[in-house]
Enzyme design. Structure first.
Site, PDB file in Angstrom:
ATOM      1  N   THR A 142     -41.074  43.301 -38.674  1.00 57.01           N
ATOM      2  CA  THR A 142     -41.578  43.855 -37.415  1.00 57.01           C
ATOM      3  C   THR A 142     -40.936  43.156 -36.210  1.00 57.01           C
ATOM      4  O   THR A 142     -40.506  41.998 -36.321  1.00 57.01           O
ATOM      5  CB  THR A 142     -43.114  43.660 -37.357  1.00 57.01           C
ATOM      6  OG1 THR A 142     -43.571  43.886 -36.035  1.00 57.01           O
ATOM      7  CG2 THR A 142     -43.517  42.239 -37.746  1.00 57.01           C
ATOM      8  N   ASP A 143     -40.938  43.846 -35.082  1.00 57.46           N
ATOM      9  CA  ASP A 143     -40.440  43.208 -33.854  1.00 57.46           C
ATOM     10  C   ASP A 143     -41.447  42.178 -33.324  1.00 57.46           C
ATOM     11  O   ASP A 143     -41.127  41.380 -32.452  1.00 57.46           O
ATOM     12  CB  ASP A 143     -40.119  44.240 -32.772  1.00 57.46           C
ATOM     13  CG  ASP A 143     -41.307  45.114 -32.372  1.00 57.46           C
ATOM     14  OD1 ASP A 143     -42.404  44.970 -32.967  1.00 57.46           O
ATOM     15  OD2 ASP A 143     -41.146  45.954 -31.461  1.00 57.46           O
ATOM     16  N   GLU A 144     -42.673  42.177 -33.886  1.00 59.72           N
ATOM     17  CA  GLU A 144     -43.703  41.256 -33.388  1.00 59.72           C
ATOM     18  C   GLU A 144     -43.352  39.794 -33.668  1.00 59.72           C
ATOM     19  O   GLU A 144     -43.914  38.902 -33.051  1.00 59.72           O
ATOM     20  CB  GLU A 144     -45.074  41.603 -33.985  1.00 59.72           C
ATOM     21  CG  GLU A 144     -45.488  43.007 -33.621  1.00 59.72           C
ATOM     22  CD  GLU A 144     -46.921  43.356 -34.018  1.00 59.72           C
ATOM     23  OE1 GLU A 144     -47.762  42.461 -34.051  1.00 59.72           O
ATOM     24  OE2 GLU A 144     -47.169  44.546 -34.276  1.00 59.72           O
ATOM     25  N   TYR A 167     -50.778  37.865 -38.256  1.00 57.32           N
ATOM     26  CA  TYR A 167     -49.938  38.904 -38.862  1.00 57.32           C
ATOM     27  C   TYR A 167     -48.456  38.609 -38.613  1.00 57.32           C
ATOM     28  O   TYR A 167     -47.655  38.510 -39.552  1.00 57.32           O
ATOM     29  CB  TYR A 167     -50.299  40.294 -38.311  1.00 57.32           C
ATOM     30  CG  TYR A 167     -49.241  41.346 -38.591  1.00 57.32           C
ATOM     31  CD1 TYR A 167     -48.972  41.757 -39.898  1.00 57.32           C
ATOM     32  CD2 TYR A 167     -48.486  41.921 -37.554  1.00 57.32           C
ATOM     33  CE1 TYR A 167     -47.984  42.704 -40.175  1.00 57.32           C
ATOM     34  CE2 TYR A 167     -47.506  42.878 -37.817  1.00 57.32           C
ATOM     35  CZ  TYR A 167     -47.256  43.262 -39.123  1.00 57.32           C
ATOM     36  OH  TYR A 167     -46.272  44.196 -39.383  1.00 57.32           O
ATOM     37  N   LYS A 171     -45.412  37.548 -41.226  1.00 56.77           N
ATOM     38  CA  LYS A 171     -44.164  38.328 -41.380  1.00 56.77           C
ATOM     39  C   LYS A 171     -42.957  37.437 -41.058  1.00 56.77           C
ATOM     40  O   LYS A 171     -41.924  37.504 -41.728  1.00 56.77           O
ATOM     41  CB  LYS A 171     -44.174  39.561 -40.459  1.00 56.77           C
ATOM     42  CG  LYS A 171     -45.176  40.637 -40.822  1.00 56.77           C
ATOM     43  CD  LYS A 171     -44.954  41.262 -42.191  1.00 56.77           C
ATOM     44  CE  LYS A 171     -43.738  42.157 -42.271  1.00 56.77           C
ATOM     45  NZ  LYS A 171     -43.672  42.867 -43.572  1.00 56.77           N
TER      46      LYS A 171
HETATM   47  P1  NAD Z   1     -49.644  50.105 -44.537  1.00 57.22           P
HETATM   48  O1  NAD Z   1     -50.738  49.138 -44.299  1.00 57.22           O
HETATM   49  O2  NAD Z   1     -49.839  51.529 -44.176  1.00 57.22           O
HETATM   50  O3  NAD Z   1     -49.227  50.075 -46.072  1.00 57.22           O
HETATM   51  C1  NAD Z   1     -49.118  48.891 -46.797  1.00 57.22           C
HETATM   52  C2  NAD Z   1     -49.066  49.249 -48.267  1.00 57.22           C
HETATM   53  O4  NAD Z   1     -48.894  48.033 -49.005  1.00 57.22           O
HETATM   54  C3  NAD Z   1     -50.358  49.897 -48.786  1.00 57.22           C
HETATM   55  O5  NAD Z   1     -50.055  50.987 -49.614  1.00 57.22           O
HETATM   56  C4  NAD Z   1     -51.046  48.787 -49.566  1.00 57.22           C
HETATM   57  O6  NAD Z   1     -51.845  49.248 -50.637  1.00 57.22           O
HETATM   58  C5  NAD Z   1     -49.831  48.002 -50.068  1.00 57.22           C
HETATM   59  N1  NAD Z   1     -50.168  46.594 -50.333  1.00 57.22           N
HETATM   60  C6  NAD Z   1     -50.853  45.747 -49.530  1.00 57.22           C
HETATM   61  N2  NAD Z   1     -50.976  44.553 -50.137  1.00 57.22           N
HETATM   62  C7  NAD Z   1     -50.338  44.653 -51.327  1.00 57.22           C
HETATM   63  C8  NAD Z   1     -50.099  43.759 -52.397  1.00 57.22           C
HETATM   64  N3  NAD Z   1     -50.569  42.507 -52.353  1.00 57.22           N
HETATM   65  N4  NAD Z   1     -49.384  44.177 -53.459  1.00 57.22           N
HETATM   66  C9  NAD Z   1     -48.908  45.445 -53.512  1.00 57.22           C
HETATM   67  N5  NAD Z   1     -49.125  46.358 -52.545  1.00 57.22           N
HETATM   68  C10 NAD Z   1     -49.825  45.958 -51.454  1.00 57.22           C
HETATM   69  O7  NAD Z   1     -48.387  49.490 -43.790  1.00 57.22           O
HETATM   70  P2  NAD Z   1     -47.157  50.248 -43.115  1.00 57.22           P
HETATM   71  O8  NAD Z   1     -47.515  50.588 -41.730  1.00 57.22           O
HETATM   72  O9  NAD Z   1     -46.654  51.301 -44.023  1.00 57.22           O
HETATM   73  O10 NAD Z   1     -46.109  49.051 -43.040  1.00 57.22           O
HETATM   74  C11 NAD Z   1     -45.110  48.876 -44.046  1.00 57.22           C
HETATM   75  C12 NAD Z   1     -44.262  47.688 -43.677  1.00 57.22           C
HETATM   76  O11 NAD Z   1     -43.650  47.883 -42.416  1.00 57.22           O
HETATM   77  C13 NAD Z   1     -45.035  46.374 -43.571  1.00 57.22           C
HETATM   78  O12 NAD Z   1     -44.252  45.361 -44.123  1.00 57.22           O
HETATM   79  C14 NAD Z   1     -45.201  46.168 -42.077  1.00 57.22           C
HETATM   80  O13 NAD Z   1     -45.286  44.807 -41.746  1.00 57.22           O
HETATM   81  C15 NAD Z   1     -43.922  46.792 -41.552  1.00 57.22           C
HETATM   82  N6  NAD Z   1     -44.010  47.318 -40.189  1.00 57.22           N
HETATM   83  C16 NAD Z   1     -44.858  48.330 -39.899  1.00 57.22           C
HETATM   84  C17 NAD Z   1     -44.895  48.844 -38.607  1.00 57.22           C
HETATM   85  C18 NAD Z   1     -45.784  50.006 -38.242  1.00 57.22           C
HETATM   86  O14 NAD Z   1     -45.767  50.414 -37.083  1.00 57.22           O
HETATM   87  N7  NAD Z   1     -46.531  50.569 -39.155  1.00 57.22           N
HETATM   88  C19 NAD Z   1     -44.071  48.306 -37.613  1.00 57.22           C
HETATM   89  C20 NAD Z   1     -43.234  47.250 -37.966  1.00 57.22           C
HETATM   90  C21 NAD Z   1     -43.183  46.776 -39.248  1.00 57.22           C
END
Ligand code: NAD
Length: 340
Positions: A142-144, A167, A171
Site C-alpha cells: 500500500t502507499d500508506e 496496519y 505492511k
Molecule cells: P480484503 O480484506 O478485501 O481481502 C483480504 C483477503 O485475505 C480475504 O479474502 C481474507 O479472507 C484473506 N486473508 C486474511 N487473512 C488471511 C490469512 N491469515 N491467511 C489467508 N488468507 C487471509 O483486502 P483487499 O482490499 O483485497 O486487499 C488485498 C491486498 O491489497 C492487501 O495486501 C492490502 O494490504 C493491499 N491493498 C489494498 C488496498 C485497497 O484499497 N483495498 C490498497 C492498497 C493495498
C-alpha cells in the site's frame, strides 16, 4: 497484450476484494492458459462465493481453492507439494486501518508472520538457483507505508517509509521482509505499492461501499473529522492489469507504485457518491447529502496520500483505463445489482 509465462499461479487472499477481481481478470481478460491456486483463510472479509462463476467454468482443472491460513506453514507447503507453483501473487492481509487500531495483533500475525511463511516456503521449494529465473514472488502493498503528505508532493518508489498506523506498519514490515529475501537469498521478488482501490466485491466496511450501502439503507453517512483528508482512487481492474504487467515484465527486485491519478477529499467523494446513487435511484442528491454526519476523527488519521506512478507507465507501458466517473457508475450499479 502481455504474453503469459506462468503455469501455476498461487494467489493468496483470492476471496477478498482485489484478489477476487484479479482472478477474474486473469481468466477473462488475459491469454492465461494455466492454473490459479487460490489460498484464503476466509476471514470476515473473504467470500468464496465471489468466485462461483470461475469455479463453474474452471473448477478442478484450472481453478483450485484451499481454505488455508498463510500463517500455517505446513498447510502452505502441502499446496506447494500438490501444485508446481511458479508464481505467487500475495494479496492476503488484514486490510482495514480501523481494525488495526482496535486490534493490532492479528495484523502482525497475518501481514508479517504470514508473509514470512510464504517467503520461507517459496525459498524452500524454489531453492535451486537456476530455478529462480522462471519464478516470481509478487507482494501487494500500500502507499500508506510512505506516511502522510501535506497538500504538496507525491510518494515515489524511493520515498522513505514512515508508516503511522498498525496496519501500515505491518505492511511496511512485510515489504522489508520481501525485499530482504531478494537481497539475501536472491528470491525473485517484485513489490507494488498502490493507492485506494474501488470497484465491485469490496467489503462494505470500506469507505465507498460503506457509503453506498448506508445510502441504500437510508442510514447516516459517517465521515471522519470534516472529511478533508485526501486519497487517490484507483479502479480495481486497473490495479489488476498493473499487477499482471509487473509479474510478467517487471524487473526482479524492483518496486512499482500504482495509482489512479485521481485525488479527492473524502467529503467530495461522498458528495459524488450521493449524486451517483441518486441518479440510479431517481432521487434528488440532497436527499442523501442530508444524511452526512461528521464523526470524531480516526486517531492519527493521515492527511493526504498521493502517488507518483510514472515508473510503471514509462517502463512497463501501463496506464489506467477507467475514468473515475465511469468507475463510480459501475461500482454503484454493481452494489445495486448485488445487494445480498
Ligand atoms: P480484503 O480484506 O478485501 O481481502 C483480504 C483477503 O485475505 C480475504 O479474502 C481474507 O479472507 C484473506 N486473508 C486474511 N487473512 C488471511 C490469512 N491469515 N491467511 C489467508 N488468507 C487471509 O483486502 P483487499 O482490499 O483485497 O486487499 C488485498 C491486498 O491489497 C492487501 O495486501 C492490502 O494490504 C493491499 N491493498 C489494498 C488496498 C485497497 O484499497 N483495498 C490498497 C492498497 C493495498
Amino acid at each position: 497484450m502481455t504474453e503469459n509465462k506462468y503455469n501455476n499461479i498461487l494467489v493468496t487472499g483470492g476471496c477478498g476484494f482485489i484478489g477476487t477481481n484479479f482472478i477474474k481478470y486473469n481468466f477473462n481478460q488475459t491469454d492465461f492458459k494455466g492454473r490459479i491456486i487460490n489460498v484464503d483463510a476466509l476471514t470476515y472479509s473473504g467470500n468464496e462465493a465471489n468466485l462461483g462463476d470461475i469455479y463453474e467454468a474452471y473448477g478442478h482443472e484450472r481453478y483450485f481453492f484451499y481454505k488455508v491460513d498463510i500463517c500455517d506453514k505446513l498447510g502452505i507447503e502441502k499446496v506447494f507439494e500438490k501444485h508446481n507453483i511458479d508464481c505467487i501473487i500475495h494479496f492476503a492481509a488484514e486490510s482495514h486501518v480501523d481494525r488495526s487500531i482496535s486490534g493490532p495483533s492479528q495484523f502482525i500475525k497475518t501481514n508479517v508472520v504470514g508473509t514470512h511463511n510464504l517467503l520461507e516456503v517459496a525459498r524452500k521449494f524454489w531453492i535451486k538457483k537456476d530455478d529462480f529465473n522462471s519464478k516470481r514472488f509478487h507482494h501487494i502493498s500500500t502507499d500508506e507505508v510512505y506516511g502522510s503528505l501535506s497538500s504538496e508532493g507525491y510518494f515515489y518508489e524511493d520515498t522513505c517509509y514512515n508508516p503511522r498506523s498498525p496496519y501500515s506498519a505491518s505492511k511496511a514490515s512485510s515489504d522489508h521482509l520481501v525485499r530482504s529475501y531478494y537481497h539475501t537469498f536472491g528470491l525473485p521478488v517484485t513489490v507494488s505499492n498502490c493507492s485506494n482501490n474501488y470497484g465491485p466485491y469490496q467489503h462494505p466496511e470500506k469507505l465507498i461501499p460503506l457509503m453506498i450501502t448506508k445510502m441504500l439503507n437510508e442510514e447516516r453517512l459517517p465521515v471522519y473529522g470534516k472529511g478533508k483528508n485526501i486519497r487517490d482512487w484507483l479502479y480495481v481492474e486497473d490495479h489488476c492489469s498493473a499487477v499482471w504487467k509487473i509479474v510478467h515484465e517487471g524487473k526482479v527486485g524492483e518496486t512499482y507504485n500504482v495509482g489512479g491519478d485521481n485525488e479527492l477529499k473524502n467529503i467530495d467523494l461522498v458528495y459524488l457518491l450521493c449524486e451517483t446513487v441518486a441518479k440510479y435511484n431517481d432521487k434528488n442528491p440532497d436527499y442523501y447529502k442530508k444524511l452526512i454526519s461528521f464523526v470524531k476523527d480516526r486517531p492519527g488519521h493521515d492527511y493526504r496520500y498521493a502517488i507518483n506512478c510514472e515508473k510503471i507507465k514509462k517502463e512497463l507501458k501501463w496506464n489506467q483505463k477507467m475514468t473515475f466517473e465511469k468507475g463510480l457508475d459501475f461500482t454503484v450499479e454493481w452494489y445495486l445489482n448485488n445487494w445480498d
